[in-house]
Design an enzyme around this catalytic site. Structure first.
Site, PDB file in Angstrom:
ATOM      1  N   GLY A   1      -5.259   1.597  -0.680  1.00  0.00           N
ATOM      2  CA  GLY A   1      -5.630   0.639   0.359  1.00  0.00           C
ATOM      3  C   GLY A   1      -5.793  -0.771  -0.185  1.00  0.00           C
ATOM      4  O   GLY A   1      -5.312  -1.089  -1.269  1.00  0.00           O
TER       5      GLY A   1
ATOM      6  N   ALA B   1       1.361  -7.414  -0.154  1.00  0.00           N
ATOM      7  CA  ALA B   1       2.819  -7.405  -0.017  1.00  0.00           C
ATOM      8  C   ALA B   1       3.505  -6.467  -1.017  1.00  0.00           C
ATOM      9  O   ALA B   1       4.618  -5.996  -0.760  1.00  0.00           O
ATOM     10  CB  ALA B   1       3.362  -8.827  -0.170  1.00  0.00           C
TER      11      ALA B   1
ATOM     12  N   HIS C   1       2.372  -3.412  -1.854  1.00  0.00           N
ATOM     13  CA  HIS C   1       2.361  -2.113  -1.169  1.00  0.00           C
ATOM     14  C   HIS C   1       3.406  -2.085  -0.060  1.00  0.00           C
ATOM     15  O   HIS C   1       4.142  -1.105   0.103  1.00  0.00           O
ATOM     16  CB  HIS C   1       0.989  -1.854  -0.530  1.00  0.00           C
TER      17      HIS C   1
ATOM     18  N   ASP D   1       2.501  -0.631 -12.108  1.00  0.00           N
ATOM     19  CA  ASP D   1       1.764   0.374 -12.879  1.00  0.00           C
ATOM     20  C   ASP D   1       2.784   1.233 -13.619  1.00  0.00           C
ATOM     21  O   ASP D   1       2.986   2.405 -13.305  1.00  0.00           O
ATOM     22  CB  ASP D   1       0.904   1.219 -11.933  1.00  0.00           C
TER      23      ASP D   1
HETATM   24  P1  AMP Z   1      -2.806   1.076  -5.618  1.00  0.00           P
HETATM   25  O1  AMP Z   1      -3.246   0.931  -4.207  1.00  0.00           O
HETATM   26  O2  AMP Z   1      -3.274  -0.007  -6.523  1.00  0.00           O
HETATM   27  O3  AMP Z   1      -3.060   2.467  -6.152  1.00  0.00           O
HETATM   28  O4  AMP Z   1      -1.235   0.915  -5.587  1.00  0.00           O
HETATM   29  C1  AMP Z   1      -0.429   1.735  -4.759  1.00  0.00           C
HETATM   30  C2  AMP Z   1       1.009   1.563  -5.176  1.00  0.00           C
HETATM   31  O5  AMP Z   1       1.392   0.194  -5.018  1.00  0.00           O
HETATM   32  C3  AMP Z   1       1.232   1.917  -6.650  1.00  0.00           C
HETATM   33  O6  AMP Z   1       2.445   2.631  -6.768  1.00  0.00           O
HETATM   34  C4  AMP Z   1       1.301   0.568  -7.298  1.00  0.00           C
HETATM   35  O7  AMP Z   1       2.066   0.567  -8.480  1.00  0.00           O
HETATM   36  C5  AMP Z   1       1.966  -0.254  -6.216  1.00  0.00           C
HETATM   37  N1  AMP Z   1       1.719  -1.686  -6.420  1.00  0.00           N
HETATM   38  C6  AMP Z   1       0.520  -2.279  -6.683  1.00  0.00           C
HETATM   39  N2  AMP Z   1       0.688  -3.606  -6.880  1.00  0.00           N
HETATM   40  C7  AMP Z   1       2.017  -3.853  -6.755  1.00  0.00           C
HETATM   41  C8  AMP Z   1       2.820  -5.025  -6.867  1.00  0.00           C
HETATM   42  N3  AMP Z   1       2.287  -6.214  -7.158  1.00  0.00           N
HETATM   43  N4  AMP Z   1       4.161  -4.910  -6.674  1.00  0.00           N
HETATM   44  C9  AMP Z   1       4.706  -3.703  -6.389  1.00  0.00           C
HETATM   45  N5  AMP Z   1       4.005  -2.553  -6.272  1.00  0.00           N
HETATM   46  C10 AMP Z   1       2.682  -2.624  -6.459  1.00  0.00           C
END
Ligand code: AMP
Length: 285
Positions: free
Chosen positions: A31, A35, A37, A150
């Site tokens: 959550g 952009a 996500h 990540d």
């Molecule tokens: P998180 O909510 O931080 O667990 O991220 C969910 C997904 O979004 C994960 O696969 C992250 O690697 C991806 N994500 C987070 N930040 C970015 C970003 N700046 N650009 C692309 N994907 C992202």
């Protein structure tokens, strides 16, 4: 309307209502959507017939002194973003639903999860791999999208899927950045004005090392020192690591050879820990 599936029972009912032939794409998140996500949602939409996201702040992947309790949870705004992106359904389980008490089984990847963030955050990737496998078992997607932001997480999940024969195809989406280069992160909202002003040095350090590589430097130690020297331009930045690693195994490398390198760094700005990376692809130097 994005369908809200509040527990495992609702998810299973929705999943079994889908036509067998429909290819299902899945984007797991915690959550505080941005952009980055949404770019994954769009990639999933382009590559599958149906798309589901999940929002679950997974306690298992947070260490005792980390930011679990203060992690941003702007649910209404998140739902509006999913709606605007045309995401069909979102799985929003509670912690109790995901982790009924008494669980004694966890997923431990034992190679790519060890260095970098794995060394700094013991138990983190165990928590990630365990929740992702649970989500895969519940959602049963054909494709699952993860962000290159990540990179180590992607590597852990790719190996888990390969090693445990999980029937999901993992796809990576590129890193989405602010105009000044800062990688989008749900944690960027924690940054003070001064820390936000210093934060683009993280990406600049990656780009400086990339430029030095293309100018002919291949020594990993020298390149990492250069990266650290760029971070040192602001005393607000406290680096945790700045490393070059083999992009596949995440093993240590002495030189950047034909296999290229993953440049990876983590740094604190105040209490906020940010990570970023850049893939050096092989070329003649
Ligand atoms: P998180 O909510 O931080 O667990 O991220 C969910 C997904 O979004 C994960 O696969 C992250 O690697 C991806 N994500 C987070 N930040 C970015 C970003 N700046 N650009 C692309 N994907 C992202």
């Amino acid at each position: 309307m994005t369908l809200i599936l509040k527990d495992k029972a609702a998810l299973r009912a929705w999943r079994s209502s889908l036509p067998t032939a429909a290819k299902l794409g899945f984007v797991p998140t915690m959550g505080a959507l941005h952009a980055g996500h949404i770019s994954l949602m769009e990639l999933a939409q382009a590559g599958s017939d149906r798309v589901i996201a999940s929002i679950f702040v997974n306690p298992l992947q947070f260490g005792a002194n980390e930011d679990l309790s203060r992690y941003p949870r702007p649910l209404e705004a998140d739902l509006a973003k999913l709606e605007a992106a045309g995401v069909e359904a979102v799985f929003l389980p509670s912690v109790d639903d995901m982790y009924p008490s008494g669980a004694s089984t966890f997923v431990d990847e034992s190679m790519v999860s060890l260095p970098l963030c794995g060394a700094e955050r013991p138990g983190h990737f165990r928590g990630v791999a365990t929740v992702v496998l649970k989500l895969f078992n519940l959602v049963q997607p054909h494709f699952a999208w993860f962000g290159q932001k990540d990179a180590q997480q992607c590597a852990v999940i790719e190996r888990m899927v390969r090693d445990l024969d999980v029937p999901v195809e993992i796809r990576r989406g590129p890193i989405v950045r602010e105009a000044d280069g800062l990688a989008l992160s749900s944690r960027n909202v924690y940054l003070s004005e001064q820390d936000r002003a210093a934060a683009p040095l993280i990406y600049q350090s990656l780009r400086a090392v990339e430029a030095a590589y293309w100018a002919g430097e291949t020594d990993a130690e020298k390149l990492a020192e250069l990266g650290l020297s760029v971070l040192a331009r602001s005393e607000r930045i406290v680096p945790q690591y700045w490393e070059l690693r083999d992009p596949e195994s995440l093993g240590a490398i002495a030189r950047v050879g034909q296999g290229g390198a993953l440049l990876a760094t983590a740094a604190f700005l105040g209490k906020t820990r940010l990570i970023d990376n850049l893939l050096l692809t092989p070329g003649s130097v």
